[in-house]
Scaffold this motif. Structure first.
Motif, PDB file in Angstrom:
ATOM      1  N   PRO A  97       4.651  -2.707 -12.640  1.00  0.00           N
ATOM      2  CA  PRO A  97       5.087  -1.304 -12.773  1.00  0.00           C
ATOM      3  C   PRO A  97       5.059  -0.602 -11.408  1.00  0.00           C
ATOM      4  CG  PRO A  97       2.849  -1.570 -13.601  1.00  0.00           C
ATOM      5  CD  PRO A  97       3.346  -2.949 -13.241  1.00  0.00           C
ATOM      6  N   THR A  98       6.119   0.097 -11.105  1.00  0.00           N
ATOM      7  CA  THR A  98       6.163   0.833  -9.842  1.00  0.00           C
ATOM      8  C   THR A  98       5.898   2.314 -10.124  1.00  0.00           C
ATOM      9  OG1 THR A  98       8.554   0.992 -10.041  1.00  0.00           O
ATOM     10  CG2 THR A  98       7.694  -0.781  -8.699  1.00  0.00           C
ATOM     11  N   PRO A  99       5.086   2.929  -9.255  1.00  0.00           N
ATOM     12  CA  PRO A  99       4.756   4.356  -9.464  1.00  0.00           C
ATOM     13  C   PRO A  99       5.956   5.272  -9.297  1.00  0.00           C
ATOM     14  CG  PRO A  99       3.499   3.425  -7.608  1.00  0.00           C
ATOM     15  CD  PRO A  99       4.413   2.356  -8.134  1.00  0.00           C
ATOM     16  N   THR A 130       0.839  -1.202   0.000  1.00  0.00           N
ATOM     17  CA  THR A 130       0.000   0.000   0.000  1.00  0.00           C
ATOM     18  C   THR A 130       0.873   1.250   0.000  1.00  0.00           C
ATOM     19  OG1 THR A 130      -1.797  -1.180   1.113  1.00  0.00           O
ATOM     20  CG2 THR A 130      -1.825   1.233   1.252  1.00  0.00           C
ATOM     21  N   ASN A 190      -3.182  -3.048  -5.781  1.00  0.00           N
ATOM     22  CA  ASN A 190      -4.053  -3.632  -6.806  1.00  0.00           C
ATOM     23  C   ASN A 190      -3.420  -4.805  -7.547  1.00  0.00           C
ATOM     24  OD1 ASN A 190      -6.109  -1.797  -6.254  1.00  0.00           O
ATOM     25  ND2 ASN A 190      -5.251  -0.298  -7.673  1.00  0.00           N
ATOM     26  N   ARG A 242       3.699   1.531  -1.310  1.00  0.00           N
ATOM     27  CA  ARG A 242       4.305   1.622  -2.643  1.00  0.00           C
ATOM     28  C   ARG A 242       3.262   1.843  -3.753  1.00  0.00           C
ATOM     29  NH1 ARG A 242       9.150  -2.796  -3.336  1.00  0.00           N
ATOM     30  NH2 ARG A 242      10.019  -2.727  -1.244  1.00  0.00           N
ATOM     31  N   GLY A 243       1.970   1.865  -3.387  1.00  0.00           N
ATOM     32  CA  GLY A 243       0.917   2.039  -4.374  1.00  0.00           C
ATOM     33  C   GLY A 243       0.703   0.820  -5.246  1.00  0.00           C
ATOM     34  N   LEU A 244       0.985  -0.368  -4.703  1.00  0.00           N
ATOM     35  CA  LEU A 244       0.926  -1.605  -5.483  1.00  0.00           C
ATOM     36  C   LEU A 244      -0.189  -2.555  -5.036  1.00  0.00           C
ATOM     37  CD1 LEU A 244       4.766  -2.374  -5.565  1.00  0.00           C
ATOM     38  CD2 LEU A 244       3.389  -1.233  -7.333  1.00  0.00           C
TER      39      LEU A 244
END
Length: 164
Positions: free
Chosen positions: A162-164, A30, A36, A32-34
């Motif tokens: 893909p990483t933000p 979360t 999903n 790392r914005g991952l």
């Protein structure tokens, strides 16, 4: 879009080590914005704590580091070997119990020890803090946190996430 990577962490009772790994992975992905890209769960090879929250000492230790442990204990099932892409166990005993349920090489290949992802690739056990003092819970937190970070990095690279 990359398909969802399904991970389950497994220890004995699903009240200390595996809920910690589950909670840490959810927290870290979360951050790392991952979130999903992953489905994360935990289970125990022993059903005696099914329906219980994580041990209060483990919850307290995690909370001290800003991590919430929300999982409810359940027993690991043979069907989990089909559903999950990665079955990450905490020690040799968990490894034996889980691999005994495997019916083929594909299922066997999904099972790894969490500490195979530590910086030394030690493949050691994550010590169970249940019968020790509070320092054992903090040590467990540190070991699991490092290994989960490295495991996430491995998954990002392996699955081209893909990483933000």
């Amino acid at each position: 879009m990359t398909s969802t990577v399904k991970v389950i962490f497994v220890c004995l009772g699903n009240i200390c080590r595996s809920p910690l790994a589950d909670g840490l992975m959810l927290h870290k992905i979360t951050e790392r914005g991952l979130e999903n890209f992953f489905e994360v769960d935990s289970a125990g090879t022993y059903a005696g704590h099914a329906g219980e929250r994580a041990d209060s000492r483990m919850r307290s230790t995690a909370q001290k580091h800003g991590v919430e442990l929300a999982s409810i204990a359940r027993q690991f099932l043979a069907e989990d070997l089909d559903h999950y892409d990665y079955v990450i166990v905490m020690d040799d005993s968990n490894y034996s119990n889980v691999t005994r349920l495997a019916t083929d090489d594909t299922q066997l290949s999904k099972v790894s020890k969490l500490r195979s992802f530590d910086k030394k690739a030690s493949n050691k056990d994550v010590d169970d803090p249940y019968y020790g003092g509070i320092s054992g819970f903090e040590n467990c937190y540190q070991v699991v946190s490092e290994s989960v970070d490295n495991f996430i990095d491995h998954l990002i690279q392996t699955h081209n996430i893909p990483t933000p």
